[in-house]
Design an enzyme around this catalytic site. Structure first.
Site, PDB file in Angstrom:
ATOM      1  N   ARG A 271      47.391  47.189  40.481  1.00 54.29           N
ATOM      2  CA  ARG A 271      47.219  45.362  41.114  1.00 54.29           C
ATOM      3  C   ARG A 271      48.265  44.973  40.356  1.00 54.29           C
ATOM      4  NH1 ARG A 271      41.907  43.544  39.131  1.00 54.29           N
ATOM      5  NH2 ARG A 271      42.841  42.408  38.267  1.00 54.29           N
ATOM      6  N   HIS A 275      42.937  39.518  39.512  1.00 55.69           N
ATOM      7  CA  HIS A 275      41.866  40.177  40.874  1.00 55.69           C
ATOM      8  C   HIS A 275      41.419  39.241  42.354  1.00 55.69           C
ATOM      9  CE1 HIS A 275      37.757  41.104  42.167  1.00 55.69           C
ATOM     10  NE2 HIS A 275      37.694  39.689  42.213  1.00 55.69           N
ATOM     11  N   TYR A 284      43.587  39.872  30.059  1.00 56.83           N
ATOM     12  CA  TYR A 284      43.391  41.135  29.447  1.00 56.83           C
ATOM     13  C   TYR A 284      43.875  42.199  29.650  1.00 56.83           C
ATOM     14  CZ  TYR A 284      42.658  41.148  35.027  1.00 56.83           C
ATOM     15  OH  TYR A 284      42.726  40.743  35.951  1.00 56.83           O
TER      16      TYR A 284
END
Lengths: 378, 334
Positions: A271, A275, A284
């Site tokens: 990705r 998100h 992260y």
């Protein structure tokens, strides 16, 4: 009879013979994700398919960018981008026959659009004017599913029902790596295998469930390996290689259609965006990691193959981009119009017939709206 | 004039007959669940159906409630009418996400284009000496979920009629079967079983003048017994059997309370946050000027369902109902 004599009379029998119910070896995924682009096998790929995949990937990338821009303008409540994962989305849509069904998760708007849904209708959930903006039966696309993995048993049930009716329909269900931890994932795969339902599960392993990386999600050798425990084949594929995804999905769909039962496919992808627009991915993961995956971009991979084989030149690339730009401009224009909403719709589809209680509430809202109107005219 | 052959029949038999008739009348009706096939269900409600209709229509599923209901959703999407069995009340909880996130709202999510005609049969309630997780009254959870119909029979005839109506409904129905009434017998005509009015109508089981007992499912026979006992005290009690918790029959309930001026709501599930609070509020809103006393509730205690050796202390019985009826001779605190 003495105790010793009794013991002597006891003849233990061996337990019933046990054998594994099937040889697990054919179910096991390959050790490495299957690839076509950049290998000798690529030369055998159908040029027409390559061109079609390319056009759809470019369009899909532009769609992701446009939808992300629309969130920044407040036109969409949220958009979970699939940038970087377009090869999975597009292949999922193109591998199905018209009569087949697609069961998307919330990140799979692009697969629904690639299957033929109106781009604006596909965004209804994310814009917030209703929960689903299309008739699922029209393109055989189930509503975008927000709870994780709960659409998987639906896919199994639909495929099973179709088979009971004698229709050669296949259901393709999409889920993310995080979704494989949910109970519904397990139950769906188990039911599918026991019923030999014509369903294909495609896990888009994009590295993270919001912020949680795969190694904290599962201890399995790969997500494709989970298939063995259910008694179905597991397949591992490079999710950024559109041709490979199309091939592996196509084989699984054909296998299901022929009565061979379900397959679990793990597409290893990434990705590129966060998100959603509400997420800060820098908390992260490092920029280096993202850059590594950018270098393995699904569009660049396919573009390289097409240009190497003389199937695509600068003008072809430009044509694909122009077509994508036209789609984006149309999407932008239509999304910038305010949707017209009827508040009375709140009561229209709770039950086939509203309950007496809902009729009372309907009357209350109607009166409130009438009072508003009157106030506006004053 | 034709004579109707009435024979004693159990509620379980009437339910079986309803399933069989529904399956015979409509080839899209499918029965599924754990143990419903070869075994005929742990309560034998699906007895004989697999033999008659085959495994494709009466399916022993893997043991997984979310999977049972989740696959039923997909089957309904493709035009079937699944009737799923959740073996015991508390066993249905793993299927709650499917029920609440999908079954209840698929019609709404899709603007009416994808209705789900699913019947979820849930044997519920206590009084059969079941161990933990076998006696819950979970109706409040279902009532709180828009999009579901919630019905529960109290008689053999209603068990047949309501189940046929539930299966015929184009909306999902949670069909709560009072376990302790499975073996209750009534005179019933199995040759010509009758269907009921559309789902959502309550019925007056006993007429009376001095107060109304509002109840449903397993508490209906208890209330009828209490009403008989109350005659000794000079009370003439009316008993309303709701039959349907969603939709709620305000009309029948309010009409009864206006006649009697007093009401007690009786159910097994806990009182706090339970159905009785909702019902008492609705009655008060509609009948305030007719009421001679507050609407009282006789409910199970607000505890996890007790172990079987203590359940008689928890379940609302005749004495507790009569106590409440006595309190209806209410005088305002000075």
């Amino acid at each position: 009879m003495t105790v010793m004599e009794q013991r002597g009379a006891y003849r233990p029998t061996p337990p019933p013979a046990w054998q594994p119910r099937m040889d697990p070896a054919p179910l096991l995924p390959d050790a490495r994700p299957y690839r076509v682009l950049g290998t000798d096998a690529a030369a055998e790929a159908d040029p027409a398919l390559l061109r079609r995949l390319y056009a759809e990937l470019v369009r899909g990338r532009r769609y992701n960018a446009q939808a992300t821009a629309l969130t920044k303008q407040g036109r969409l409540a949220v958009y979970p981008s699939s940038t970087g994962q377009e090869a999975c989305e597009v292949a999922a849509a193109l591998v199905l026959e018209e009569r087949d069904w697609l069961f998307p998760s919330y990140r799979d708007t692009l697969a629904a659009v690639a299957r033929g849904l109106d781009p604006v209708q596909a965004l209804t959930l994310l814009r917030g004017d209703w929960h689903t903006g299309y008739d699922p039966h029209e393109h055989r696309v189930a509503p975008l599913c927000t709870p994780l993995a709960t659409q998987l048993p639906h896919a199994v049930g639909l495929a099973h029902a179709a088979r009971l009716k004698g229709d050669d329909v296949v259901a393709l269900a999409l889920v993310g790596d995080g979704g494989t931890s949910e109970g519904d994932f397990h139950e769906a795969l188990n039911f599918a295998a026991v019923w030999q339902a014509p369903v294909v599960f495609l896990v888009q392993n994009n590295g993270f469930a919001i912020s949680v990386p795969l190694e904290k999600q599962t201890a399995a050798p790969s997500l494709a390996h989970k298939a063995v425990g259910y008694g179905m084949p597991g397949r591992l594929v490079d999710g950024n290689d559109a041709v490979a995804v199309h091939q592996v999905l196509g084989e699984a769909v054909a296998h299901a259609r022929a009565g061979g039962g379900p397959t679990l496919i793990e597409a290893v992808t990434y990705r590129i965006d966060a998100h959603t627009n509400a997420d800060d991915a820098t908390r992260y993961r490092g920029a280096d990691e993202v850059e590594t995956w950018r270098a393995h971009d699904p569009i660049a991979l396919l573009e390289h193959e097409l240009t190497e084989r003389g199937l695509l030149d600068e003008s072809g690339i430009q044509a694909a981009r122009d077509a994508a730009e036209t789609m984006a401009a149309d999407l932008r224009e239509r999304m910038n119009q305010d949707p017209s909403l009827d508040p009375m719709d709140l009561f229209a589809h709770v039950y086939a017939e509203p309950t007496p209680q809902l009729r009372e509430q309907e009357a209350l809202l109607r009166a409130e709206l009438a009072a508003e109107q009157e106030g506006a005219h004053r | 004039m034709t004579t109707v052959a009435l024979k004693p029949a159990t509620m379980a038999q009437a339910l079986t007959r309803a399933l069989r008739d529904a399956m015979a009348a409509d080839p899209t009706v499918h029965v599924m669940g754990e143990d419903v096939g070869t075994l005929g269900g742990v309560f034998r409600v699906t007895d004989g159906l697999a033999k008659e209709f085959g495994e494709d229509r009466v399916t022993d599923t893997p043991l997984a409630e979310a999977g049972i209901l989740g696959t039923a959703v997909g089957m309904a999407m493709y035009g079937l009418r699944p009737v799923v069995e959740m073996q015991f009340d508390a066993f249905a909880y793993p299927a709650f996400e499917q029920l609440i996130s999908h079954v209840a709202r698929m019609r709404n999510r899709t603007r009416g284009t994808m209705p789900l005609p699913i019947t979820v049969r849930v044997p519920y309630g206590g009084g059969i000496g079941g161990v933990e997780h076998h006696s819950d009254s979970s109706e409040a959870y279902y009532m709180a979920t828009p999009g579901l119909h919630v019905v529960t029979p109290a008689t053999v005839a209603d068990a047949y009629g309501l189940l046929r109506a539930a299966i015929a409904s184009d909306d999902p129905v949670v069909f709560l079967e009072p376990k302790r009434l499975y073996w209750s017998k009534d005179s019933w005509n199995p040759e010509e079983p009758q269907t009921v009015e559309p789902i959502g109508r309550a019925v007056v089981r006993r007429t009376g003048r001095s107060a109304t007992l509002i109840t449903y499912g397993p508490s209906v026979p208890v209330c009828l017994e209490a009403a008989e006992a109350a005659t000794a005290e000079g009370w003439d009690l009316e008993v309303v059997d709701l039959r349907s918790l969603v939709p709620f029959d305000d009309e029948t309930v309010a009409a009864s309370v206006r006649r009697t001026g007093r009401a007690v709501v009786v159910h097994e599930s806990g009182g706090y946050g339970g159905p009785g609070g909702e019902i008492a509020a609705r009655v008060t809103e509609r009948c305030f000027h007719h009421l001679e006393a507050p609407v009282l509730r006789v409910a199970g205690f607000d505890i996890p369902y007790p172990p079987p050796m203590l359940e008689r202390h928890h379940l609302p019985g005749v004495d507790r109902i009569l106590d409440a009826v006595g309190r209806l001779q209410w005088e305002a605190e000075s």
